[in-house]
Motif scaffolding. Structure first.
Motif, mmCIF file in Angstrom:
data_model
loop_
_atom_site.group_PDB
_atom_site.id
_atom_site.type_symbol
_atom_site.label_atom_id
_atom_site.label_comp_id
_atom_site.label_asym_id
_atom_site.label_seq_id
_atom_site.Cartn_x
_atom_site.Cartn_y
_atom_site.Cartn_z
ATOM 1 N N LEU A 20 -0.672 7.790 -8.180
ATOM 2 C CA LEU A 20 -0.479 6.477 -8.807
ATOM 3 C C LEU A 20 0.204 5.495 -7.858
ATOM 4 O O LEU A 20 -0.208 4.336 -7.754
ATOM 5 N N ILE A 21 1.228 5.963 -7.173
ATOM 6 C CA ILE A 21 1.921 5.082 -6.219
ATOM 7 C C ILE A 21 0.958 4.652 -5.118
ATOM 8 O O ILE A 21 0.917 3.480 -4.739
ATOM 9 N N GLU A 22 0.169 5.582 -4.626
ATOM 10 C CA GLU A 22 -0.750 5.264 -3.535
ATOM 11 C C GLU A 22 -1.887 4.349 -3.995
ATOM 12 O O GLU A 22 -2.307 3.471 -3.248
ATOM 13 N N THR A 23 -2.372 4.524 -5.215
ATOM 14 C CA THR A 23 -3.437 3.629 -5.691
ATOM 15 C C THR A 23 -2.912 2.217 -5.920
ATOM 16 O O THR A 23 -3.674 1.258 -5.807
ATOM 17 N N THR A 25 -0.299 0.811 -4.054
ATOM 18 C CA THR A 25 0.064 0.192 -2.781
ATOM 19 C C THR A 25 -1.013 0.348 -1.713
ATOM 20 O O THR A 25 -1.163 -0.531 -0.873
ATOM 21 N N ARG A 26 -1.689 1.480 -1.713
ATOM 22 C CA ARG A 26 -2.693 1.845 -0.691
ATOM 23 C C ARG A 26 -2.122 1.808 0.725
ATOM 24 O O ARG A 26 -2.861 1.797 1.703
ATOM 25 N N GLU A 27 -0.819 1.785 0.835
ATOM 26 C CA GLU A 27 -0.142 1.680 2.130
ATOM 27 C C GLU A 27 -0.460 2.868 3.032
ATOM 28 O O GLU A 27 -0.886 2.692 4.175
ATOM 29 N N ILE A 28 -0.264 4.064 2.541
ATOM 30 C CA ILE A 28 -0.468 5.250 3.377
ATOM 31 C C ILE A 28 -1.953 5.465 3.627
ATOM 32 O O ILE A 28 -2.356 5.816 4.742
ATOM 33 N N LEU A 29 -2.784 5.216 2.630
ATOM 34 C CA LEU A 29 -4.226 5.396 2.803
ATOM 35 C C LEU A 29 -4.755 4.482 3.898
ATOM 36 O O LEU A 29 -5.453 4.933 4.807
ATOM 37 N N PHE A 30 -4.430 3.203 3.840
ATOM 38 C CA PHE A 30 -4.937 2.268 4.833
ATOM 39 C C PHE A 30 -4.381 2.567 6.220
ATOM 40 O O PHE A 30 -5.105 2.497 7.212
ATOM 41 N N THR A 31 -3.106 2.907 6.305
ATOM 42 C CA THR A 31 -2.506 3.240 7.589
ATOM 43 C C THR A 31 -3.160 4.486 8.181
ATOM 44 O O THR A 31 -3.512 4.524 9.363
ATOM 45 N N THR A 32 -3.335 5.503 7.357
ATOM 46 C CA THR A 32 -3.935 6.754 7.811
ATOM 47 C C THR A 32 -5.384 6.544 8.215
ATOM 48 O O THR A 32 -5.827 7.028 9.267
ATOM 49 N N LEU A 33 -6.115 5.830 7.412
ATOM 50 C CA LEU A 33 -7.520 5.572 7.705
ATOM 51 C C LEU A 33 -7.671 4.746 8.980
ATOM 52 O O LEU A 33 -8.505 5.052 9.832
ATOM 53 N N PHE A 34 -6.879 3.724 9.124
ATOM 54 C CA PHE A 34 -6.924 2.896 10.329
ATOM 55 C C PHE A 34 -6.621 3.739 11.565
ATOM 56 O O PHE A 34 -7.298 3.626 12.589
ATOM 57 N N PHE A 35 -5.612 4.578 11.475
ATOM 58 C CA PHE A 35 -5.241 5.417 12.618
ATOM 59 C C PHE A 35 -6.364 6.399 12.958
ATOM 60 O O PHE A 35 -6.688 6.598 14.129
ATOM 61 N N ALA A 36 -6.971 7.010 11.946
ATOM 62 C CA ALA A 36 -8.075 7.949 12.181
ATOM 63 C C ALA A 36 -9.266 7.232 12.827
ATOM 64 O O ALA A 36 -9.870 7.746 13.774
ATOM 65 N N LEU A 37 -9.596 6.059 12.319
ATOM 66 C CA LEU A 37 -10.688 5.277 12.894
ATOM 67 C C LEU A 37 -10.380 4.891 14.336
ATOM 68 O O LEU A 37 -11.260 4.961 15.205
ATOM 69 N N ALA A 38 -9.148 4.498 14.588
ATOM 70 C CA ALA A 38 -8.753 4.136 15.949
ATOM 71 C C ALA A 38 -8.881 5.339 16.891
ATOM 72 O O ALA A 38 -9.356 5.196 18.028
ATOM 73 N N CYS A 39 -8.480 6.524 16.423
ATOM 74 C CA CYS A 39 -8.627 7.738 17.242
ATOM 75 C C CYS A 39 -10.083 7.975 17.605
ATOM 76 O O CYS A 39 -10.414 8.218 18.766
ATOM 77 N N VAL A 40 -10.954 7.897 16.617
ATOM 78 C CA VAL A 40 -12.376 8.143 16.852
ATOM 79 C C VAL A 40 -12.944 7.103 17.819
ATOM 80 O O VAL A 40 -13.692 7.441 18.746
ATOM 81 N N LEU A 41 -12.573 5.846 17.636
ATOM 82 C CA LEU A 41 -13.074 4.798 18.527
ATOM 83 C C LEU A 41 -12.579 4.979 19.959
ATOM 84 O O LEU A 41 -13.343 4.789 20.907
#
Length: 167
Positions: A20-23, A25-41
């Motif tokens: 519920l907290i993550e849905t 704020t989406r703070e950790i999801l967006f940060t994690t996703l951005f970091f994963a995408l950056a790693c792949v790129l």
């Protein structure tokens, strides 16, 4: 029977709280996703030459992206707990500690599963990898690796937050 229902209920309450907290704020999801995408790129720039990727690099790149972004997610999740003093409240609640652990673990596993749903196809396309040639095996390996990583990571993150909160 009754003890098991209490355990499952406590796990669900902790997991639900994190989701519920993550849905909201989406703070950790967006940060994690951005970091994963950056790693792949970053790896795509380093391991793709003239439109052709280094052979058999996709699996390693995928796990590096998952491990690095998962480490970031664990740190941010437990830092949020420490900052909001909610970890102390959870520890004082009349709930078994293993239920708290499993609840936190499930929250991280769900978060990483969402990230993996986006990262895996991206790695497959960018590195021309046949990641879905055996979908059952792929899902099994991702699930086992993610649960194993999150199990150890949740334990260490919780221990680190507890020692920091004593300072």
């Amino acid at each position: 029977g009754r003890l098991m229902r209490g355990f499952v209920r406590a796990v669900w309450v902790v997991t639900r709280k994190d989701i519920l907290i993550e849905t909201r704020t989406r703070e950790i999801l967006f940060t994690t996703l951005f970091f994963a995408l950056a790693c792949v790129l970053v790896f795509a720039f380093g391991f793709v030459r003239e439109g052709r990727p280094v052979q058999d690099a996709a699996a390693g790149i995928l796990w590096i992206a998952i491990a690095f972004s998962g480490t970031l997610a664990l740190g941010r999740a437990f830092e949020r707990e420490r900052h909001g003093e909610t970890l102390r409240a959870l520890l004082m609640a009349p709930v078994d500690r293993p239920a708290l652990y499993v609840g936190k673990l499930l929250g991280i596993v769900i978060l990483l599963a969402v990230v993996e749903m986006l990262i895996v196809p991206m790695v497959g396309v960018m590195f021309q990898a046949r990641l879905f040639a055996h979908p059952g095996l792929m899902i099994g390996l991702l699930a086992a690796g993610t649960i194993g990583f999150a199990s150890v990571g949740t334990l260490f993150a919780a221990m680190l937050v507890r020692t920091r909160s004593r300072d």
